[in-house]
Motif scaffolding. Structure first.
Motif, mmCIF file in Angstrom:
data_model
loop_
_atom_site.group_PDB
_atom_site.id
_atom_site.type_symbol
_atom_site.label_atom_id
_atom_site.label_comp_id
_atom_site.label_asym_id
_atom_site.label_seq_id
_atom_site.Cartn_x
_atom_site.Cartn_y
_atom_site.Cartn_z
ATOM 1 N N ASP A 107 6.277 -5.127 -1.343
ATOM 2 C CA ASP A 107 7.285 -4.063 -1.254
ATOM 3 C C ASP A 107 6.809 -2.701 -1.751
ATOM 4 O O ASP A 107 7.606 -1.784 -1.887
ATOM 5 C CB ASP A 107 8.568 -4.458 -2.006
ATOM 6 N N MET A 108 5.520 -2.542 -2.062
ATOM 7 C CA MET A 108 5.002 -1.241 -2.487
ATOM 8 C C MET A 108 4.179 -0.648 -1.356
ATOM 9 O O MET A 108 3.163 -1.220 -0.965
ATOM 10 C CB MET A 108 4.126 -1.376 -3.727
ATOM 11 N N PRO A 109 4.607 0.506 -0.825
ATOM 12 C CA PRO A 109 3.839 1.150 0.239
ATOM 13 C C PRO A 109 2.458 1.579 -0.267
ATOM 14 O O PRO A 109 2.337 2.226 -1.303
ATOM 15 C CB PRO A 109 4.682 2.367 0.611
ATOM 16 N N LEU A 110 1.409 1.179 0.443
ATOM 17 C CA LEU A 110 0.042 1.483 0.041
ATOM 18 C C LEU A 110 -0.615 2.569 0.882
ATOM 19 O O LEU A 110 -1.544 3.203 0.437
ATOM 20 C CB LEU A 110 -0.830 0.228 0.119
ATOM 21 N N GLY A 111 -0.187 2.726 2.114
ATOM 22 C CA GLY A 111 -0.814 3.722 2.973
ATOM 23 C C GLY A 111 -1.798 3.102 3.936
ATOM 24 O O GLY A 111 -1.565 2.039 4.502
#
Length: 182
Positions: free
Chosen positions: A35-39
């Motif tokens: 759930d953490m946007p990394l790119g």
């Protein structure tokens, strides 16, 4: 592995088990981990003689960029299987994280550097992190400096310094074994 995104790129594999060769150039867009946007994730690697040559393993988001290059001894000498304890010779070639790229509640930049040798189970190497004028949302940090090294199956941190404001500095040092003993 809870990694998601749109991945594309060529994978070329040739040879038999004794002479396996592979090339991979992978691009991952809109990557998310837990759930953490990394790119954007990039992989540029080649497998030759059981050795994985990593020209670049990188992550980019906004102004942040982290990249690693080096080699991983991925296969057993007879190329029959993956090594249980792969050999490592990797170096951080780009290490700048802008906190606001990953959280709207945070701001500031952290510079990373380091290298690791040895094996996954018995690493040797160093790492450092330095930041200035960080805003973690719930706490401002005037300066952060951390120096660490892996040696003799231990992670040593010496020193770790956090300055909340001029005159308010916390410094720590210590170590932990890879099996969790302090």
């Amino acid at each position: 592995l809870r990694l998601a995104g749109a991945f594309s790129g060529p994978l070329t594999v040739a040879g038999d088990r004794a002479s396996l060769a592979a090339d991979l150039k992978l691009q991952g867009q809109a990557c998310v981990y837990a759930d953490m946007p990394l790119g954007r994730l990039t992989v540029d690697a080649a497998l030759r003689d059981g050795l994985l040559h990593v020209a670049g393993l990188g992550l980019e988001k906004g102004r942040s960029a982290i990249a690693v290059a080096g080699t991983v001894q991925a296969l057993e000498d007879d190329r029959s299987a993956l090594r249980g304890d792969p050999g490592l010779d990797l170096k951080i070639t780009a290490g700048r994280i802008f906190l606001e790229d990953f959280s709207a509640a945070a701001a500031g930049a952290v510079a990373l550097s380091g290298e690791i040798r040895g094996t996954v189970k018995h690493p040797q190497g160093t790492a450092a992190a330095a930041g200035k004028d960080l805003d973690l949302g719930i706490q401002k940090v005037a300066a952060l400096n951390l120096s660490a090294r892996f040696d003799q199956d231990r992670l040593f941190i010496n020193p770790a310094t956090v300055m909340l404001a001029p005159g308010q500095e916390m410094t720590g040092a210590g170590g932990i074994t890879l099996d969790g003993a302090y």
